[in-house]
Design a protein around this motif. Structure first.
Motif, mmCIF file in Angstrom:
data_model
loop_
_atom_site.group_PDB
_atom_site.id
_atom_site.type_symbol
_atom_site.label_atom_id
_atom_site.label_comp_id
_atom_site.label_asym_id
_atom_site.label_seq_id
_atom_site.Cartn_x
_atom_site.Cartn_y
_atom_site.Cartn_z
ATOM 1 N N PHE A 68 0.939 -1.167 -0.092
ATOM 2 C CA PHE A 68 0.078 -0.129 0.029
ATOM 3 C C PHE A 68 0.960 1.399 -0.060
ATOM 4 C CE2 PHE A 68 -2.655 -3.241 1.989
ATOM 5 C CZ PHE A 68 -4.010 -2.977 1.334
ATOM 6 N N LEU A 69 0.368 2.230 -0.658
ATOM 7 C CA LEU A 69 1.068 3.639 -0.624
ATOM 8 C C LEU A 69 0.120 4.380 0.395
ATOM 9 C CD1 LEU A 69 3.220 5.639 -1.924
ATOM 10 C CD2 LEU A 69 1.184 6.713 -3.028
ATOM 11 N N LEU A 70 0.766 4.587 1.528
ATOM 12 C CA LEU A 70 0.203 5.541 2.702
ATOM 13 C C LEU A 70 0.034 6.861 2.434
ATOM 14 C CD1 LEU A 70 -1.017 5.865 5.469
ATOM 15 C CD2 LEU A 70 1.131 5.344 6.623
ATOM 16 N N VAL A 71 -0.916 7.476 2.302
ATOM 17 C CA VAL A 71 -1.001 8.864 2.000
ATOM 18 C C VAL A 71 -1.425 9.657 3.109
ATOM 19 C CG1 VAL A 71 -1.922 10.582 0.420
ATOM 20 C CG2 VAL A 71 -1.136 8.496 -0.528
ATOM 21 N N ARG A 72 -0.897 10.531 3.807
ATOM 22 C CA ARG A 72 -1.249 11.332 4.949
ATOM 23 C C ARG A 72 -1.422 12.645 4.581
ATOM 24 N NH1 ARG A 72 3.759 9.104 7.374
ATOM 25 N NH2 ARG A 72 3.156 7.190 8.391
ATOM 26 N N GLN A 73 -2.643 12.981 4.950
ATOM 27 C CA GLN A 73 -3.150 14.431 4.221
ATOM 28 C C GLN A 73 -3.461 15.282 5.526
ATOM 29 O OE1 GLN A 73 -5.523 14.786 0.757
ATOM 30 N NE2 GLN A 73 -6.957 15.991 2.095
ATOM 31 N N ARG A 74 -3.178 16.485 5.666
ATOM 32 C CA ARG A 74 -3.741 17.248 7.025
ATOM 33 C C ARG A 74 -3.690 18.566 6.370
ATOM 34 N NH1 ARG A 74 -0.125 16.768 12.048
ATOM 35 N NH2 ARG A 74 -1.019 18.893 12.400
ATOM 36 N N ASP A 75 -4.829 19.481 6.857
ATOM 37 C CA ASP A 75 -4.826 20.811 6.677
ATOM 38 C C ASP A 75 -3.617 21.620 7.174
ATOM 39 O OD1 ASP A 75 -7.408 21.453 5.510
ATOM 40 O OD2 ASP A 75 -8.360 20.874 7.233
ATOM 41 N N ALA A 76 -3.108 22.400 6.602
ATOM 42 C CA ALA A 76 -1.844 23.050 6.945
ATOM 43 C C ALA A 76 -2.219 24.033 8.112
ATOM 44 C CB ALA A 76 -1.181 24.049 5.803
ATOM 45 N N ALA A 77 -1.841 24.129 9.202
ATOM 46 C CA ALA A 77 -2.137 24.802 10.371
ATOM 47 C C ALA A 77 -0.965 25.549 11.021
ATOM 48 C CB ALA A 77 -2.862 23.740 11.386
ATOM 49 N N PRO A 78 -1.289 26.638 11.688
ATOM 50 C CA PRO A 78 -0.119 27.427 12.105
ATOM 51 C C PRO A 78 0.413 26.479 13.195
ATOM 52 C CG PRO A 78 -2.100 28.687 12.406
ATOM 53 C CD PRO A 78 -2.490 27.217 11.685
ATOM 54 N N ALA A 79 1.753 26.649 13.599
ATOM 55 C CA ALA A 79 2.257 25.845 14.641
ATOM 56 C C ALA A 79 1.744 25.880 15.824
ATOM 57 C CB ALA A 79 3.933 26.491 14.782
ATOM 58 N N GLY A 80 1.566 24.530 16.217
ATOM 59 C CA GLY A 80 1.138 24.395 17.710
ATOM 60 C C GLY A 80 -0.545 24.200 17.511
ATOM 61 N N ALA A 81 -1.229 24.791 16.388
ATOM 62 C CA ALA A 81 -2.648 24.351 16.355
ATOM 63 C C ALA A 81 -3.138 23.215 15.833
ATOM 64 C CB ALA A 81 -3.068 25.568 15.300
ATOM 65 N N ALA A 82 -4.041 22.574 16.009
ATOM 66 C CA ALA A 82 -4.602 21.341 15.320
ATOM 67 C C ALA A 82 -5.304 21.544 14.233
ATOM 68 C CB ALA A 82 -5.705 20.644 16.402
ATOM 69 N N PRO A 83 -4.773 20.473 13.201
ATOM 70 C CA PRO A 83 -5.405 20.801 11.915
ATOM 71 C C PRO A 83 -6.996 20.577 11.684
ATOM 72 C CG PRO A 83 -4.247 18.562 12.079
ATOM 73 C CD PRO A 83 -4.220 19.176 13.318
ATOM 74 N N ALA A 84 -7.782 21.318 11.023
ATOM 75 C CA ALA A 84 -9.259 21.106 10.821
ATOM 76 C C ALA A 84 -9.690 19.769 10.223
ATOM 77 C CB ALA A 84 -9.704 22.057 10.063
ATOM 78 N N TYR A 85 -8.597 19.316 9.343
ATOM 79 C CA TYR A 85 -9.007 17.812 8.940
ATOM 80 C C TYR A 85 -7.559 16.951 8.685
ATOM 81 C CZ TYR A 85 -10.673 14.264 5.359
ATOM 82 O OH TYR A 85 -10.961 13.340 5.000
ATOM 83 N N GLU A 86 -7.919 15.765 9.005
ATOM 84 C CA GLU A 86 -6.563 14.863 8.687
ATOM 85 C C GLU A 86 -7.052 13.581 8.265
ATOM 86 O OE1 GLU A 86 -2.734 13.677 11.265
ATOM 87 O OE2 GLU A 86 -4.066 14.587 12.189
ATOM 88 N N VAL A 87 -6.497 13.021 7.353
ATOM 89 C CA VAL A 87 -6.707 11.566 6.827
ATOM 90 C C VAL A 87 -5.422 10.919 6.648
ATOM 91 C CG1 VAL A 87 -6.751 12.520 4.424
ATOM 92 C CG2 VAL A 87 -8.213 10.405 5.165
ATOM 93 N N HIS A 88 -5.693 9.366 6.833
ATOM 94 C CA HIS A 88 -4.631 8.407 6.368
ATOM 95 C C HIS A 88 -5.578 7.640 5.200
ATOM 96 C CE1 HIS A 88 -2.079 8.419 10.041
ATOM 97 N NE2 HIS A 88 -2.149 9.798 9.745
#
Length: 129
Positions: A68-88
């Motif tokens: 499998f090709l593992l693709v990790r995607q997340r919203d770019a968020a300012p340092a220390g902030a949680a991303p609004a969306y994240e997926v594997h």
């Protein structure tokens, strides 16, 4: 006569076991795909999702015995902030049906992530349903 029959059956079973074809999928059949190979690495993706501009961080790497090709995607968020969306996403290939598969696991939990997508390649794109 019984002994001869047992020997013949044993020889037939041995011959059958030796001629059994290698399975189409499994640990001895790592998945290789030139298109997905080109996705490996770290990416910064910009675009529009649902009418809003978005900036995403994406990393992709082969995993699980190159199945499998593992693709990790997340919203770019300012340092220390949680991303609004994240997926594997795990993208692989089912050789028996000659189609791509994707397992999509995201922040919305088990109910939304229970789906499995299937896809076909056309040129330099894979359309998943």
């Amino acid at each position: 006569m019984k002994r001869l029959l047992i020997v013949v059956i044993a020889m037939a079973l041995t011959a059958f076991a030796q001629t059994k074809p290698e399975p189409l999928d499994g640990p001895n059949r790592p998945f290789h795909d030139e298109l997905l190979d080109n996705l490996q690495g770290k990416w910064r993706v910009t675009g529009t999702i649902r009418g809003k501009p978005r900036e995403l961080e994406l990393t992709a790497e082969w995993t699980l015995n190159h199945q499998f090709l593992l693709v990790r995607q997340r919203d770019a968020a300012p340092a220390g902030a949680a991303p609004a969306y994240e997926v594997h996403g795990y993208i692989g290939h089912d050789n028996a049906s000659d189609r791509y598969v994707v397992h999509w696991i995201d922040i919305f939990g088990g109910r939304v992530s229970e789906t499995l997508g299937y896809g076909t390649r056309s040129g330099n794109s894979i359309k998943f349903v």
